[in-house]
Write an enzyme that holds these catalytic residues in place. Sequence first.
Site, PDB file in Angstrom:
ATOM      1  N   SER A   1      -1.352  -1.865  -6.294  1.00 37.50           N
ATOM      2  CA  SER A   1      -2.179  -1.188  -7.276  1.00 37.50           C
ATOM      3  C   SER A   1      -3.410  -0.634  -6.564  1.00 37.50           C
ATOM      4  O   SER A   1      -3.813  -1.162  -5.528  1.00 37.50           O
ATOM      5  CB  SER A   1      -2.628  -2.141  -8.397  1.00 37.50           C
ATOM      6  OG  SER A   1      -3.477  -1.467  -9.311  1.00 37.50           O
TER       7      SER A   1
ATOM      8  N   GLN B   1      13.041  -7.170   3.873  1.00 37.57           N
ATOM      9  CA  GLN B   1      12.232  -6.706   2.740  1.00 37.57           C
ATOM     10  C   GLN B   1      13.068  -5.738   1.916  1.00 37.57           C
ATOM     11  O   GLN B   1      13.482  -4.691   2.405  1.00 37.57           O
ATOM     12  CB  GLN B   1      10.955  -6.020   3.234  1.00 37.57           C
ATOM     13  CG  GLN B   1      10.038  -5.604   2.092  1.00 37.57           C
ATOM     14  CD  GLN B   1       8.786  -4.903   2.575  1.00 37.57           C
ATOM     15  OE1 GLN B   1       8.504  -3.773   2.159  1.00 37.57           O
ATOM     16  NE2 GLN B   1       8.014  -5.539   3.445  1.00 37.57           N
TER      17      GLN B   1
ATOM     18  N   VAL C   1       0.824  -1.217   0.000  1.00 36.64           N
ATOM     19  CA  VAL C   1       0.000   0.000   0.000  1.00 36.64           C
ATOM     20  C   VAL C   1       0.859   1.269   0.000  1.00 36.64           C
ATOM     21  O   VAL C   1       0.381   2.349   0.332  1.00 36.64           O
ATOM     22  CB  VAL C   1      -0.989   0.013   1.185  1.00 36.64           C
ATOM     23  CG1 VAL C   1      -1.962  -1.152   1.077  1.00 36.64           C
ATOM     24  CG2 VAL C   1      -0.275  -0.014   2.532  1.00 36.64           C
TER      25      VAL C   1
ATOM     26  N   SER D   1       8.311  -3.555  -4.770  1.00 36.57           N
ATOM     27  CA  SER D   1       8.429  -3.050  -6.147  1.00 36.57           C
ATOM     28  C   SER D   1       8.747  -4.172  -7.138  1.00 36.57           C
ATOM     29  O   SER D   1       9.632  -4.031  -7.995  1.00 36.57           O
ATOM     30  CB  SER D   1       9.493  -1.947  -6.244  1.00 36.57           C
ATOM     31  OG  SER D   1       9.112  -0.817  -5.499  1.00 36.57           O
ATOM     32  N   PRO D   2       8.045  -5.306  -7.073  1.00 37.56           N
ATOM     33  CA  PRO D   2       8.332  -6.398  -8.014  1.00 37.56           C
ATOM     34  C   PRO D   2       8.014  -6.033  -9.455  1.00 37.56           C
ATOM     35  O   PRO D   2       8.483  -6.711 -10.372  1.00 37.56           O
ATOM     36  CB  PRO D   2       7.428  -7.532  -7.524  1.00 37.56           C
ATOM     37  CG  PRO D   2       6.274  -6.833  -6.870  1.00 37.56           C
ATOM     38  CD  PRO D   2       6.897  -5.627  -6.199  1.00 37.56           C
TER      39      PRO D   2
ATOM     40  N   TYR E   1       3.948   5.375   5.415  1.00 36.41           N
ATOM     41  CA  TYR E   1       2.902   5.427   4.390  1.00 36.41           C
ATOM     42  C   TYR E   1       1.675   6.222   4.843  1.00 36.41           C
ATOM     43  O   TYR E   1       0.832   6.587   4.025  1.00 36.41           O
ATOM     44  CB  TYR E   1       2.435   4.023   4.005  1.00 36.41           C
ATOM     45  CG  TYR E   1       3.497   3.090   3.500  1.00 36.41           C
ATOM     46  CD1 TYR E   1       4.784   3.526   3.196  1.00 36.41           C
ATOM     47  CD2 TYR E   1       3.217   1.734   3.339  1.00 36.41           C
ATOM     48  CE1 TYR E   1       5.750   2.644   2.741  1.00 36.41           C
ATOM     49  CE2 TYR E   1       4.173   0.850   2.884  1.00 36.41           C
ATOM     50  CZ  TYR E   1       5.445   1.303   2.589  1.00 36.41           C
ATOM     51  OH  TYR E   1       6.394   0.423   2.159  1.00 36.41           O
TER      52      TYR E   1
ATOM     53  N   HIS F   1      12.247  -0.084   9.117  1.00 37.73           N
ATOM     54  CA  HIS F   1      11.959   0.265   7.726  1.00 37.73           C
ATOM     55  C   HIS F   1      13.219   0.529   6.900  1.00 37.73           C
ATOM     56  O   HIS F   1      13.312   0.129   5.731  1.00 37.73           O
ATOM     57  CB  HIS F   1      11.046   1.498   7.677  1.00 37.73           C
ATOM     58  CG  HIS F   1      10.322   1.666   6.395  1.00 37.73           C
ATOM     59  ND1 HIS F   1       9.188   2.416   6.272  1.00 37.73           N
ATOM     60  CD2 HIS F   1      10.557   1.175   5.154  1.00 37.73           C
ATOM     61  CE1 HIS F   1       8.757   2.390   5.021  1.00 37.73           C
ATOM     62  NE2 HIS F   1       9.579   1.652   4.318  1.00 37.73           N
TER      63      HIS F   1
END
Length: 277
Positions: free
Chosen positions: A242, A172, A25, A199-200, A54, A116
Amino acid sequence: MSLTLSSTATITGTNVQIPRLGFGVWQIAAANCAAACAHALNAGYRHIDTARLYRNEEQVGTAVRESGLSRADVFVTTKQGVRGDTPELTYQLALESVEKAAGTAPGAYVDLFLVHIPDVRGGADGRKEVWLALERLFREGRARAIGVSNYGVQHIEEMKTYASVWPPHVNQIELHPWWQQRELVAYCEEQGIVVQAYSPLATGTKLNDPVVGEMARSLSKSPAQVLIRYGLQRGWVVLPKSENPERIRQNADVFDFELGQDDLRVLDGLDGLDGQY
């Protein structure tokens, strides 16, 4: 490799199972986040990845609570990249994220909490302080697993000097065919650290790549589906993002085909082209 939408990876040293496909997200505005998460949960995702940065943790929590699903059936990740002015304030910031993403009811928890970024205020001391706050949440049952994000080998090795929980359960990092970080991935795999790929889709910048486009046409799939499937077959936990309901559904429809060895070799060969992308 037999994969389904319900496939999971085991987090070493715990009984926690992390869904192999998640829903990211990042950059989804708070006003739109609950609806996007609801679409994802309706499409079958059972893993949502948010972060304090975020500014939509609360909306993720709302979507999970209003989904009608059992809390135990949805895996929620959040992250913190800041420290407070004291260790206690750093812990309180982390606890605040848990309460935003999971609610304030007794026993509320997130499934995974990550540091993070390594660039925490105070450098190594800052990384240590945030990690120790996460260890406290882990001991208290407010985070079922804890890990890091954007950490290199040196940062993970540094943790040995202060961590009671080592190795971190998860790292991550950005991963896709143009940025494969092979040495770091190999190190994590050797240490039993679950590798998550954010971000694949290369932030959407490579969806018109002719190599990926030709492969997608031959498989009657979209370029995004090919890239997500690539990450899954590489053993990563993949986190596409998305806001479009149809693309959210389509990005989860990646379990009825498989990339062959030749396809994988072609995509492997894109590593490092066009700089990071």
